[in-house]
Motif scaffolding. Sequence first.
Motif, PDB file in Angstrom:
ATOM      1  N   ALA A  44       0.828  -1.184   0.000  1.00  0.00           N
ATOM      2  CA  ALA A  44       0.000   0.000   0.000  1.00  0.00           C
ATOM      3  C   ALA A  44       0.862   1.232   0.000  1.00  0.00           C
ATOM      4  CB  ALA A  44      -0.937  -0.049   1.202  1.00  0.00           C
ATOM      5  N   ASP A  47      -7.944 -10.091  -3.938  1.00  0.00           N
ATOM      6  CA  ASP A  47      -9.056  -9.164  -3.772  1.00  0.00           C
ATOM      7  C   ASP A  47      -8.767  -7.907  -4.584  1.00  0.00           C
ATOM      8  OD1 ASP A  47      -7.179  -7.723  -2.265  1.00  0.00           O
ATOM      9  OD2 ASP A  47      -7.966  -8.443  -0.353  1.00  0.00           O
ATOM     10  N   GLU A  79      -7.264  -5.283  -3.775  1.00  0.00           N
ATOM     11  CA  GLU A  79      -5.906  -4.764  -3.576  1.00  0.00           C
ATOM     12  C   GLU A  79      -4.896  -5.423  -4.497  1.00  0.00           C
ATOM     13  OE1 GLU A  79      -4.407  -3.845   0.525  1.00  0.00           O
ATOM     14  OE2 GLU A  79      -6.124  -5.113   1.066  1.00  0.00           O
ATOM     15  N   HIS A 101      -2.584 -11.589  -2.793  1.00  0.00           N
ATOM     16  CA  HIS A 101      -1.990 -11.701  -1.462  1.00  0.00           C
ATOM     17  C   HIS A 101      -1.140 -12.960  -1.398  1.00  0.00           C
ATOM     18  CE1 HIS A 101      -4.429  -8.535   0.686  1.00  0.00           C
ATOM     19  NE2 HIS A 101      -5.098  -8.664  -0.452  1.00  0.00           N
ATOM     20  N   VAL A 126       1.612  -8.144  -0.808  1.00  0.00           N
ATOM     21  CA  VAL A 126       0.486  -7.855  -1.687  1.00  0.00           C
ATOM     22  C   VAL A 126       1.042  -7.322  -3.000  1.00  0.00           C
ATOM     23  CG1 VAL A 126      -1.655  -6.578  -2.025  1.00  0.00           C
ATOM     24  CG2 VAL A 126      -0.989  -7.322   0.280  1.00  0.00           C
ATOM     25  N   PRO A 138       0.033  -5.698  -6.493  1.00  0.00           N
ATOM     26  CA  PRO A 138      -1.088  -5.078  -7.199  1.00  0.00           C
ATOM     27  C   PRO A 138      -1.417  -5.821  -8.482  1.00  0.00           C
ATOM     28  CG  PRO A 138       0.448  -3.401  -6.444  1.00  0.00           C
ATOM     29  CD  PRO A 138       1.096  -4.727  -6.207  1.00  0.00           C
ATOM     30  N   ARG A 139      -2.681  -5.732  -8.863  1.00  0.00           N
ATOM     31  CA  ARG A 139      -3.180  -6.471 -10.016  1.00  0.00           C
ATOM     32  C   ARG A 139      -2.330  -6.243 -11.260  1.00  0.00           C
ATOM     33  NH1 ARG A 139      -8.296  -8.425 -11.497  1.00  0.00           N
ATOM     34  NH2 ARG A 139      -9.129  -7.669  -9.515  1.00  0.00           N
TER      35      ARG A 139
END
Length: 786
Positions: free
Chosen positions: A122, A677, A679, A682, A691, A693-694
């Motif tokens: 993030a 998800d 975000e 994961h 995480v 990112p897509r």
Amino acid sequence: MTTEQTPAGDTEGAASRAPAPAEGTSGGATEAGTETAGAGGAEVSEGGDQPGAGTADGGRDDAGAPDAGEPGSGGPVAGADAPPLAGAAEDAGAGAGAGQGGAEGAESGGPGAGAPGAADGASAPSEAEAELAAQRVERERIARRRAERREPVESGGKLSGRAADLLAAVRAVESGEKVSAPGVAEPAPAPRRPAPEPVRRPEPVPVAAAPDAETVGAVRAVLAEGGAPEALAPQAVAALGDGAEDTLRADPWQLLRVAGVRPEQADGFARALLGAECRPEDERRGRALTVWLLEQAAVAGHTALDLPALTEALGKRAVPDPDEAVQSALAEGDALLFQDALEEPGAQPAAAGTDEEEVPVRVLAGLERYALAEESLADALARLVNSVPKETEEPWEAAVAALTRGAADLARQVAGHGLVLHTGGEAARTEPAALLGAARAAGLRAFAVCHTPDGARRFAAHLGEEPGGAVGTVAGLLSGASGPGRDAEGALDLDLLIVLDAPQLDVEAAAMLAESLPDGARLVLSGDPAVLWSAGPGRVFADLLAVPACPQVASRVPDPGPLGELVSGIGVGELAQVEAPGKEIVIVPVRDAGEAVHRTVQLVADSVPRAFGVPPEETVVITPGHGGAAGTRALNTVLKERLNPGPGRFGGFDPGDRIVHSPAPGRTVPGRVVRADAEGLHLECAGAPVVVPRELVEGRVRHGWALTAHQAVGGRWPAAVVVLPGDAADVLTRAWVYTAFGRAERHLSVVHGVEQALPRAVAESVAKPRTTRLRTLLRVQLPPAG
């Protein structure tokens, strides 16, 4: 060893002793490119299907070539009608060194791969982002220091001064004229300060924001106009900056700065934008190709290239005047030129009867990034060697007294020297572990780092503790995520730093570590010199072993059991018969690649768990390359279908999938998928949540049941299945076999279809050299060790 004869593929019932690997016919289509160049050579095969800044052979992911391009390259340039992007290190020297030190594990790409500053998490910078930011700050600092010592290269003008003299010297040598010492002699090194200023700790750098949508849109329009895929726009902005649109219009060949773009595709882009003005002799084209060839050579492990090899490669790329192209790149500051005294075997002596002493030299060209790192590393190592007090301090005496045998020998050398090299296999790690424990017990500030989190875990186990307190990873220490922190001057707050897996150090990481140590600190580089070399450019550990400027301690602790005996023999070029009463080693003959895949899945899913109690998640499959009928892609597809079937709703991944994550160029971390998800994906990697990112999943994550040897180096698994399809015979080397077979702790199955190519590779196929300058730089600064 044991040859498996049972139709079911079980390891049970196999003979307890077998001759060197069984014969059998080979087949299949593992994309095994052939290395064809020597050190800095210019001939490398082309082709392949890898996107990104990939392999050293044109994208074929062979046993000795970097597989940096899958994933992490950001997608292909080629559309439906264009050739696939290999992003490969071809032509100038790309194949040289690939056999030993190519970076199959550098999935994220070679130099320039990936989107700088892109966040995996993030808002807070991740470890990988902090590491990349620290590297950027370090390179800027090194550049400033170098600028203080030397005159800068003037931009925009023609060659003058020493650079022009060097180019003239090269032309004279090529024409057969004699080159006298006064014209090309290396200037005397400047006197060193007794205590150089320690490196300052890089300040936190904010995570780079996503490229401005308007800028990306403008670049997308330029790419579409030139016939290039619009999807490259974000990468082009990341590589060329906010002015990418104007840069591409002014010089379309700058598209080569984007990872994965090949010269023929940049030529097509330039033709579409420039029309009749696009010509092979365009100065911009020659300059861009010069830089591209040097970048691809860096992907293959070289820090520089012999100038004749570079000009030859430019000629093969239809550059009419290669010398002029190199001169233009030098004048613009895109590349640097060096001359080094030629001390290699085979150097021609000076002709008799001449009045002036002739100095055999080689002239090299390289990118500033790696030239500065190599010079900074040499400076830092010389500082460490020269700054250690001659008197042995009391804490070091206590540390030596607490140890015995090999560990005591190592401690005695470390007590009196700033740099010590330690060699040995997995079992030899007990000696640096004992040194670390004794040093801490004596009140010294000591820390150890490994190449991978798994290596850190295993090393910490020797100390009876968990990783973190006294053991971490190189990436974690450099990023500040682990380690002792920095002192008031910005140097690492340490008296002793032990670096395990030293062969995996590239020049940039090694320079950052050495520069970060304070005066008087000790640096121990420990590792197995027989394994594959680093993912990034350079061969730091091998170069240091070749320069007798510091103590070298060879461990006498052998790796135990049949596996240890087998791997030790491979290390000296012998594939010997090994007694394996507990079926520790099993040979599984196969006829073709299809049978190799079938037997591999059978071993992982059924035979090994039943015979040895090792579950599939603790078994690694190692194969020479990504592509082909028995490469990692094919094997991961069938292993997923058998072990964790699912629709792959998030970029082909499902919860429970085994993966490898490439957070930064040259690094891969095994893990598993937890969930997906909004975000992103994961993951759990080395016990820590990650995480992705897509938009970065395709470039940074791939399935990880099957790996290449370069990806597996630094890790160990209870069981390993090594797949050798028939068409992998040409790419096998002793280092590859040593590395792959050495990943097993309890059991090794060899799915064998290369007939006698395996013992031949072990006996004859040694590493091809990388072109580096570190040995020359160290010989100038460090006296031979007494």
